[in-house]
Design a protein around this motif. Structure first.
Motif, short mmCIF file in Angstrom:
data_model
loop_
_atom_site.label_atom_id
_atom_site.label_comp_id
_atom_site.label_asym_id
_atom_site.label_seq_id
_atom_site.Cartn_x
_atom_site.Cartn_y
_atom_site.Cartn_z
N TYR A 103 -9.59 -1.79 -1.68
CA TYR A 103 -8.73 -2.77 -2.35
C TYR A 103 -9.24 -3.07 -3.76
N LYS A 104 -10.53 -3.29 -3.89
CA LYS A 104 -11.11 -3.57 -5.21
C LYS A 104 -10.97 -2.36 -6.14
N ASN A 105 -11.07 -1.18 -5.56
CA ASN A 105 -10.97 0.05 -6.35
C ASN A 105 -9.54 0.27 -6.87
N LEU A 106 -8.55 -0.08 -6.06
CA LEU A 106 -7.15 0.17 -6.42
C LEU A 106 -6.49 -0.98 -7.16
N LEU A 107 -7.07 -2.16 -7.08
CA LEU A 107 -6.45 -3.34 -7.67
C LEU A 107 -6.11 -3.19 -9.15
N PRO A 108 -7.00 -2.62 -9.98
CA PRO A 108 -6.62 -2.44 -11.40
C PRO A 108 -5.40 -1.54 -11.58
N LEU A 109 -5.27 -0.51 -10.73
CA LEU A 109 -4.12 0.39 -10.84
C LEU A 109 -2.82 -0.36 -10.56
N TYR A 110 -2.86 -1.23 -9.56
CA TYR A 110 -1.66 -1.93 -9.13
C TYR A 110 -1.42 -3.24 -9.89
N SER A 111 -2.18 -3.48 -10.96
CA SER A 111 -2.06 -4.74 -11.68
C SER A 111 -0.66 -4.95 -12.26
N GLU A 112 0.01 -3.85 -12.58
CA GLU A 112 1.37 -3.96 -13.12
C GLU A 112 2.43 -3.79 -12.03
N GLN A 113 1.97 -3.51 -10.80
CA GLN A 113 2.87 -3.39 -9.65
C GLN A 113 2.31 -4.24 -8.49
N PRO A 114 2.02 -5.50 -8.73
CA PRO A 114 1.32 -6.31 -7.71
C PRO A 114 2.09 -6.46 -6.41
N ASN A 115 3.41 -6.39 -6.46
CA ASN A 115 4.20 -6.55 -5.24
C ASN A 115 4.13 -5.32 -4.34
N LYS A 173 -9.11 9.79 -3.21
CA LYS A 173 -7.75 10.32 -3.33
C LYS A 173 -6.68 9.23 -3.21
N MET A 174 -7.04 8.09 -2.63
CA MET A 174 -6.04 7.03 -2.46
C MET A 174 -5.50 6.52 -3.78
N SER A 175 -6.23 6.73 -4.88
CA SER A 175 -5.71 6.33 -6.18
C SER A 175 -4.45 7.11 -6.54
N GLY A 176 -4.31 8.30 -5.96
CA GLY A 176 -3.13 9.11 -6.20
C GLY A 176 -1.89 8.59 -5.48
N PHE A 177 -2.08 7.64 -4.57
CA PHE A 177 -0.92 7.06 -3.88
C PHE A 177 -0.19 6.06 -4.76
N PHE A 178 -0.88 5.49 -5.73
CA PHE A 178 -0.26 4.57 -6.69
C PHE A 178 0.90 5.27 -7.40
N PRO A 179 2.03 4.61 -7.65
CA PRO A 179 2.34 3.18 -7.46
C PRO A 179 3.11 2.89 -6.17
N LYS A 180 3.03 3.80 -5.20
CA LYS A 180 3.81 3.60 -3.98
C LYS A 180 3.26 2.41 -3.19
N PRO A 181 4.13 1.73 -2.45
CA PRO A 181 3.73 0.53 -1.71
C PRO A 181 2.69 0.82 -0.63
N LEU A 182 1.62 0.02 -0.66
CA LEU A 182 0.51 0.17 0.28
C LEU A 182 0.11 -1.20 0.80
N LEU A 183 0.22 -1.37 2.11
CA LEU A 183 -0.25 -2.58 2.78
C LEU A 183 -1.40 -2.20 3.70
N ILE A 184 -2.58 -2.75 3.45
CA ILE A 184 -3.75 -2.51 4.28
C ILE A 184 -3.97 -3.75 5.14
N ILE A 185 -4.01 -3.56 6.46
CA ILE A 185 -4.24 -4.68 7.37
C ILE A 185 -5.54 -4.45 8.12
N ASN A 186 -6.45 -5.41 8.02
CA ASN A 186 -7.75 -5.28 8.66
C ASN A 186 -8.22 -6.66 9.13
N GLY A 187 -8.42 -6.81 10.42
CA GLY A 187 -8.83 -8.09 10.96
C GLY A 187 -10.15 -8.58 10.38
N ASP A 188 -10.21 -9.85 10.04
CA ASP A 188 -11.41 -10.46 9.48
C ASP A 188 -12.57 -10.44 10.46
#
Length: 270
Positions: free
Chosen positions: A228-240, A199-214
């Motif tokens: 991140y890998k799943n959503l990256l193509p969706l946000y390719s035109e909204q990278p910021n 369902k997170m694909s439905g959040f596009f194109p709203k701003p999403l920052l995911i923070i996860n300690g290495d």
């Protein structure tokens, strides 16, 4: 100098804590959801950081936490797993997450009637359990315009099944996990109903920052990396509008993360 206000209140039986500047109106609203075992005071310093930037910050005591803690809490599932595995606690945490989504919607409706709030600018963040909840709520609530899940997992079902598999590798628990197969299935069905990953694909194109300690072993980064890998193509035109931040830390919500979250809200919601 503008006066900073910190107040506590109860809204629809939900204990909340608010931090805001006295003379600022039409403020963007930011909700924060605390971690499991914590309460609405967990990130007061984060609230002040946001309030200084003109945001109206609200945190709440989640189900079974803080002022909502009760002796005989009503839960969907009973305890069936060996205590030391932590599996029952993990299931209960997701019941808290489910209720938190309902609570946040009730609070949104309340704050829509508050003059000093800009109800068109609502952000959400959370740490640990709150990070899980931020994924879940962002995936299901269209009122959320910016989301920052911190140290959470977006893959509820996969994370649960991984926990079952890893627990069953311990000899002292293997038989008990096998004997509880039907109970595992019941809880798996529950996690599948809640799971926000797709369902997170439905959040596009709203701003999403995911923070996860290495170095986070409580919420390993690879669950966030998969999203991140799943959503990256969706946000390719909204990278910021999309970022995965993986600081070299363990399971913590330190000053640098708080500052990064504040800057993201200021950029995309301010």
């Amino acid at each position: 100098m503008t006066k900073m206000i910190l107040e506590t209140n109860i809204v629809n039986d939900i204990p909340i804590l608010s931090i805001y500047q006295e003379k600022i109106y039409n403020s963007p609203l930011v909700f924060f959801i605390h971690g499991y075992g914590a309460d609405r005071e967990q990130a007061i310093d984060f609230g002040y950081m946001l309030a200084k930037k003109g945001f109206y910050y609200v945190s709440m005591d989640c189900k079974g936490h803080g002022e909502r803690k009760v002796e005989n809490e009503s839960n969907r599932f009973t305890q069936v797993f060996p205590r030391d595995t932590g599996l029952d606690t993990y299931v209960h945490m997701h019941e808290v997450i489910e209720q938190s989504a309902i609570d946040i919607q009730n609070l949104i409706e309340y704050f829509k009637g508050i003059e000093r709030i800009d109800a068109n600018k609502i952000g959400l963040s959370g740490f640990s359990m709150g990070g899980y909840a931020a994924f879940y709520i962002a995936a299901n609530n269209p009122d959320i315009k910016v989301a920052i899940p911190i140290a959470g997992k977006p893959s509820f079902t996969k994370a649960w099944l991984d926990s079952i598999t890893s627990t069953a590798t311990y000899e002292q628990w293997r038989t008990q996990i096998h004997d509880a197969e039907r109970e595992v299935e019941k809880r798996t069905e529950y996690f599948q109903l809640l799971d926000p990953f797709e369902k997170m694909s439905g959040f596009f194109p709203k701003p999403l920052l995911i923070i996860n300690g290495d170095q986070d072993i409580d919420s390993p980064y690879f669950y966030s990396l998969e999203l991140y890998k799943n959503l990256l193509p969706l946000y390719s035109e909204q990278p910021n509008n999309f970022k995965l931040s993986m600081p070299f830390i363990n399971h913590q919500f330190n000053y640098d993360i708080k500052q990064e979250a504040c800057d993201w809200f200021e950029k995309h919601l301010g």
